[in-house]
Design a protein around this motif. Structure first.
Motif, PDB file in Angstrom:
ATOM      1  N   ARG A 198      -9.413 -25.460-130.738  1.00  0.00           N
ATOM      2  CA  ARG A 198      -9.390 -26.864-131.476  1.00  0.00           C
ATOM      3  C   ARG A 198      -7.671 -27.312-131.177  1.00  0.00           C
ATOM      4  O   ARG A 198      -7.314 -28.489-131.146  1.00  0.00           O
ATOM      5  N   ARG A 199      -7.035 -26.547-131.432  1.00  0.00           N
ATOM      6  CA  ARG A 199      -5.448 -26.723-131.297  1.00  0.00           C
ATOM      7  C   ARG A 199      -5.100 -27.090-129.827  1.00  0.00           C
ATOM      8  O   ARG A 199      -4.082 -27.876-129.768  1.00  0.00           O
ATOM      9  N   LYS A 200      -5.750 -26.672-128.966  1.00  0.00           N
ATOM     10  CA  LYS A 200      -5.293 -27.015-127.393  1.00  0.00           C
ATOM     11  C   LYS A 200      -6.122 -28.184-126.867  1.00  0.00           C
ATOM     12  O   LYS A 200      -5.502 -28.939-126.237  1.00  0.00           O
ATOM     13  N   ILE A 201      -7.338 -28.458-127.521  1.00  0.00           N
ATOM     14  CA  ILE A 201      -7.936 -29.768-126.869  1.00  0.00           C
ATOM     15  C   ILE A 201      -8.369 -30.808-127.870  1.00  0.00           C
ATOM     16  O   ILE A 201      -8.626 -31.872-127.630  1.00  0.00           O
ATOM     17  N   GLY A 202      -8.158 -30.535-129.156  1.00  0.00           N
ATOM     18  CA  GLY A 202      -8.199 -31.569-130.384  1.00  0.00           C
ATOM     19  C   GLY A 202      -9.448 -31.002-131.346  1.00  0.00           C
ATOM     20  O   GLY A 202     -10.493 -30.616-130.818  1.00  0.00           O
ATOM     21  N   ALA A 203      -9.045 -30.852-132.544  1.00  0.00           N
ATOM     22  CA  ALA A 203      -9.741 -30.303-133.542  1.00  0.00           C
ATOM     23  C   ALA A 203     -11.166 -30.911-133.514  1.00  0.00           C
ATOM     24  O   ALA A 203     -12.152 -30.462-133.764  1.00  0.00           O
ATOM     25  N   GLY A 204     -11.330 -32.452-133.472  1.00  0.00           N
ATOM     26  CA  GLY A 204     -12.705 -33.233-133.303  1.00  0.00           C
ATOM     27  C   GLY A 204     -13.524 -32.886-132.354  1.00  0.00           C
ATOM     28  O   GLY A 204     -14.856 -33.208-132.223  1.00  0.00           O
ATOM     29  N   MET A 205     -13.082 -32.191-131.362  1.00  0.00           N
ATOM     30  CA  MET A 205     -14.301 -31.999-130.089  1.00  0.00           C
ATOM     31  C   MET A 205     -15.110 -30.811-130.429  1.00  0.00           C
ATOM     32  O   MET A 205     -16.190 -31.038-129.698  1.00  0.00           O
TER      33      MET A 205
END
Length: 220
Positions: A198-205
């Motif tokens: 989540r920190r790498k690609i975005g928490a909402g994904m």
């Protein structure tokens, strides 16, 4: 992704396992048909590499049993038998692909990637979910068009989610696809990996679906 290798030649089996692990796969190895048949029938694998000339039980009978039990994992047969009749027997038993010895382990890796991708329902090799793109044939991830660096465990989790994007994957299934059979798994290990992703690609994904598991989504 987790692969089962059933091969009685320990040198060859170790070489295949090393090549697959170098490409971030989790790998379990069985040296005979009895052990391989049991693992394939009771554990969750994305694909299997199966030799035909195995001790205790031959590969054809192992494969027939898997299919009779409803096991749908893609199977790549590796064998020194190059006659057409042996190939026909393998495909009739339920094989998805066939490779004769000698071969390059790089070809095994590429064929397995293709089998796993097609089994997940993807005709093309490039899979996109929002800003994340996955080349399932080369095993490479991009974020907003730039290479995305991942650990082996992160790669296994994200590839499992990517191949089944917008579908909830149960937590137990993720664990089975990430860790090898003899691994000592911490109770919160998947949550730690999900947090890093989540920190790498975005928490909402990556959505947490309470009581079930996780889903990769491009959002609205």
């Amino acid at each position: 992704m987790r692969i089962l290798v059933v091969e009685d030649d320990s040198t060859l089996a170790d070489g295949i396992a090393r090549a697959l692990r170098a490409e971030n796969f989790a790998v379990d190895v069985a040296g005979n048909g009895e052990d391989g048949g049991h693992l394939g029938a009771t554990e969750l694998y994305d694909a299997a590499v199966l030799d035909l000339g195995l001790p205790l039980r031959d590969g054809i009978s192992v494969l027939r049993d898997w299919r009779a039990q409803g096991r749908t994992l893609p199977v790549l047969i590796l064998t020194a038998r190059d006659g057409w009749s042996e190939k026909v027997a393998g495909f009739k038993a339920g094989a998805d692909d066939y490779l004769t010895k000698p071969f390059r382990v790089e070809e095994v890796v590429m064929r397995l990637r293709a089998l796993v991708r097609r089994a997940a329902g993807h005709a093309g090799s490039r899979i996109v979910c929002g800003p994340v793109a996955f080349d399932a044939q080369l095993g490479l991830f991009e974020l907003d068009g730039l290479p995305l660096k991942l650990t082996a465990f992160e790669w296994r989790v994200l590839s499992a989610l990517m191949l089944r994007k917008e579908v909830v994957i149960e937590r137990a299934q993720l664990i089975e696809r990430v860790y090898e059979g003899d691994a000592d798994v911490d109770s919160n290990s998947i949550e730690v990996i999900i947090g890093r992703l989540r920190r790498k690609i975005g928490a909402g994904m990556i959505e947490t679906v309470r009581g079930r598991g996780y889903r990769l989504t491009a959002g609205s």
